[in-house]
Design an enzyme around this catalytic site. Structure first.
Site, PDB file in Angstrom:
ATOM      1  N   ASP A 161       0.813  -1.110   0.025  1.00  0.00           N
ATOM      2  CA  ASP A 161       0.094  -0.181   0.332  1.00  0.00           C
ATOM      3  C   ASP A 161       0.943   1.281  -0.005  1.00  0.00           C
ATOM      4  OD1 ASP A 161      -2.344   1.535   0.307  1.00  0.00           O
ATOM      5  OD2 ASP A 161      -1.628   2.167   2.180  1.00  0.00           O
ATOM      6  N   ARG A 168      -0.565   6.127  -6.828  1.00  0.00           N
ATOM      7  CA  ARG A 168      -1.997   6.476  -7.156  1.00  0.00           C
ATOM      8  C   ARG A 168      -2.211   8.249  -7.004  1.00  0.00           C
ATOM      9  NH1 ARG A 168      -5.008   3.990  -2.596  1.00  0.00           N
ATOM     10  NH2 ARG A 168      -6.821   4.937  -3.323  1.00  0.00           N
ATOM     11  N   SER A 183      -6.669  -0.149   0.213  1.00  0.00           N
ATOM     12  CA  SER A 183      -5.509   0.574   0.765  1.00  0.00           C
ATOM     13  C   SER A 183      -6.000   0.845   2.438  1.00  0.00           C
ATOM     14  CB  SER A 183      -5.785   1.948  -0.039  1.00  0.00           C
ATOM     15  OG  SER A 183      -4.912   2.995   0.995  1.00  0.00           O
ATOM     16  N   LYS A 187      -3.944  -1.614   5.742  1.00  0.00           N
ATOM     17  CA  LYS A 187      -3.402  -1.092   6.855  1.00  0.00           C
ATOM     18  C   LYS A 187      -4.019  -1.374   8.143  1.00  0.00           C
ATOM     19  CE  LYS A 187      -3.426   3.320   5.159  1.00  0.00           C
ATOM     20  NZ  LYS A 187      -3.346   3.501   3.782  1.00  0.00           N
TER      21      LYS A 187
HETATM   22  N1  URA Z   1      -6.783   6.774   2.801  1.00  0.00           N
HETATM   23  C1  URA Z   1      -6.090   5.766   2.531  1.00  0.00           C
HETATM   24  O1  URA Z   1      -5.376   5.125   3.371  1.00  0.00           O
HETATM   25  N2  URA Z   1      -6.199   5.101   1.531  1.00  0.00           N
HETATM   26  C2  URA Z   1      -6.972   5.670   0.209  1.00  0.00           C
HETATM   27  O2  URA Z   1      -6.843   5.265  -0.759  1.00  0.00           O
HETATM   28  C3  URA Z   1      -7.775   7.093   0.962  1.00  0.00           C
HETATM   29  C4  URA Z   1      -7.735   7.382   1.961  1.00  0.00           C
END
Ligand code: URA
Length: 434
Positions: A161, A168, A183, A187
């Site tokens: 990520d 991105r 994403s 996490k």
């Molecule tokens: N927060 C994130 O961690 N990822 C995203 O893609 C958008 C907001």
């Protein structure tokens, strides 16, 4: 498996298999898949979407690109909050110490700014000395001893990520439901938490522009949470205008310090306490929403949350001098002010345009390698619905690059619209979904 074939498969709207998704993520994490191919694939996902099965496979592949933290030895509940990203959204920095002060563990792995939105890590790094790159051992120790710690993704936590997020950000592929879900959840599932409160921002300044899309994202995130046996609650909140009155990394730290000392703007506190109340319910510490809300309010009025913030910051290397005396921080060199052109009501204060202006002056990134200027930012003096007199100050921009003067002037006035008719104040908390 040939990567170009997988790109074509997705480009043509077909679903990728679990194995194909895992293969792509493994190669990309190891540096064996070029950014240009990954960019093409991200764009294909952006346009063609992903099924729930693909989204879950992507989340798992990204989660398994690193380690999962084991906090099971801690007695209390571990609850986190995450936002899909907005402008002026500094809520996490106030929430983490509130939770810690209430003896609810809040291990938080946060992100950087994406596009025109700000990032918790960039804000924390505006504090001289603050280290967001703690080792896993230090992070675990701080969470156990203080109750909260906020770090970035290390190479251990969802490294896929970390790389994808940065890519991105600069390839126009942020606002994609499966990519946002994977994403965030990769996490959050790595954090070893028991429950998660998601703040999905809706409106001009958010990646979800309307409630329908926000609800779809909420469902996608709740589903992924369920599959991983985590309690997830989602709050949809307004992001047509910026949250609070300050935008920009250090300025937002200042606003957090004010908020933690009972001087925060009403909208920021309403969202913060609203999310805190949901986190408290998830932790089981309180069953009644109103009582949970009051616990959060009291954490600030008693000064406990502020002390926790200082404790957390000190443990992460921050120079407390600047947190105790924020006025000693160096200021930006230049300032441009914008005044109301007529007696009117403030109708639009565009979070998107203000966020983009903040990126232009150096508060965010246009490409991966860009360095953030922590001092620049924007202060706004009114919220939508306010009655304003001609000549009243609407906003100030603080910046360091003289050559930006005329562009700032042009953009600044386009951020706001006025109306001679009464304009209703915006509703902040739109919906709660489970
Ligand atoms: N927060 C994130 O961690 N990822 C995203 O893609 C958008 C907001």
């Amino acid at each position: 498996m040939l990567i170009n074939e997988l790109i074509i498969k997705k480009r043509d709207g077909n679903a990728l298999s679990d194995i194909e998704i895992k293969h792509i993520i493994t190669l990309y994490t190891k540096g064996e898949l070029e950014d240009y191919q990954m960019s093409a694939l991200l764009m294909a996902i952006y346009f063609k979407g992903m099924t729930d099965k693909e989204t879950n496979a992507l989340t798992q592949a990204m989660l398994n690109s690193g380690e999962t933290i084991d906090f099971s030895y801690l007695k209390g509940k571990k609850i986190d909050k995450h936002s899909t990203g907005g402008v002026g959204d500094k809520v996490s920095l106030i929430l983490a110490p509130i939770m810690a002060s209430l003896n609810i563990y809040n291990p938080m792995i946060a992100g950087r700014g994406l596009g025109h939105t700000g990032g918790t890590l960039d804000k924390l790094e505006a504090i001289p000395g603050f280290n967001i790159n703690l080792s896993m051992e230090e992070f675990k120790k701080n969470v156990a001893e203080i109750g909260a710690s906020i770090i970035g993704q290390s190479k251990e936590i969802a490294p896929a990520d970390k790389k994808l997020y940065a890519l991105r950000d600069v390839t126009g592929t942020v606002a994609s439901m499966p990519l946002i879900t994977a994403s965030i959840m990769s996490k959050k599932l790595a954090e070893g938490i028991d429950g998660l409160v998601m703040d999905i921002k809706v409106g001009d300044g958010a990646f979800m522009k309307n409630k329908m899309d926000a609800r779809k994202l909420a469902k996608s995130i709740i589903n992924t949470g369920k599959l991983a046996k985590k309690n997830v609650v989602v709050m949809l909140t307004d992001m047509e205008q910026a949250l609070g009155l300050k935008i920009g990394n250090w300025l937002e730290i200042e606003e957090c310090l004010d908020s933690l000392q009972g001087r925060g703007p009403a909208d920021l506190l309403e969202i913060t306490h609203g999310l805190a109340a949901l986190m408290i319910l998830l932790s089981g510490k309180e069953k009644d929403l109103k009582k949970a809300y009051d616990l959060s309010v009291k954490s600030i009025s008693s000064g406990q949350a502020y002390l926790k913030f200082l404790e957390m910051a000190k443990a992460q290397g921050a120079e407390l001098e600047y947190l105790k005396n924020p006025q000693n921080m160096k200021k930006a060199t230049y300032k441009i002010e914008f005044f109301a052109p007529k007696n009117a009501y403030l109708k639009i204060s565009s979070a998107l345009k203000l966020g983009q202006l903040n990126v232009l002056i150096g508060g965010g990134r246009l490409k991966i390698s860009d360095r953030i200027d922590p001092i620049v930012g924007i202060e706004i003096f009114h919220k939508v619905g306010d009655k304003i007199k001609k000549g009243e100050k609407i906003a100030s921009v603080f910046y360091n690059l003289e050559e930006l003067k005329s562009e700032i002037n042009d953009r600044l006035k386009n951020c706001f619209e006025f109306s001679s008719k009464i304009v209703r104040k915006r509703k902040l908390i739109l919906e709660v979904l489970k």
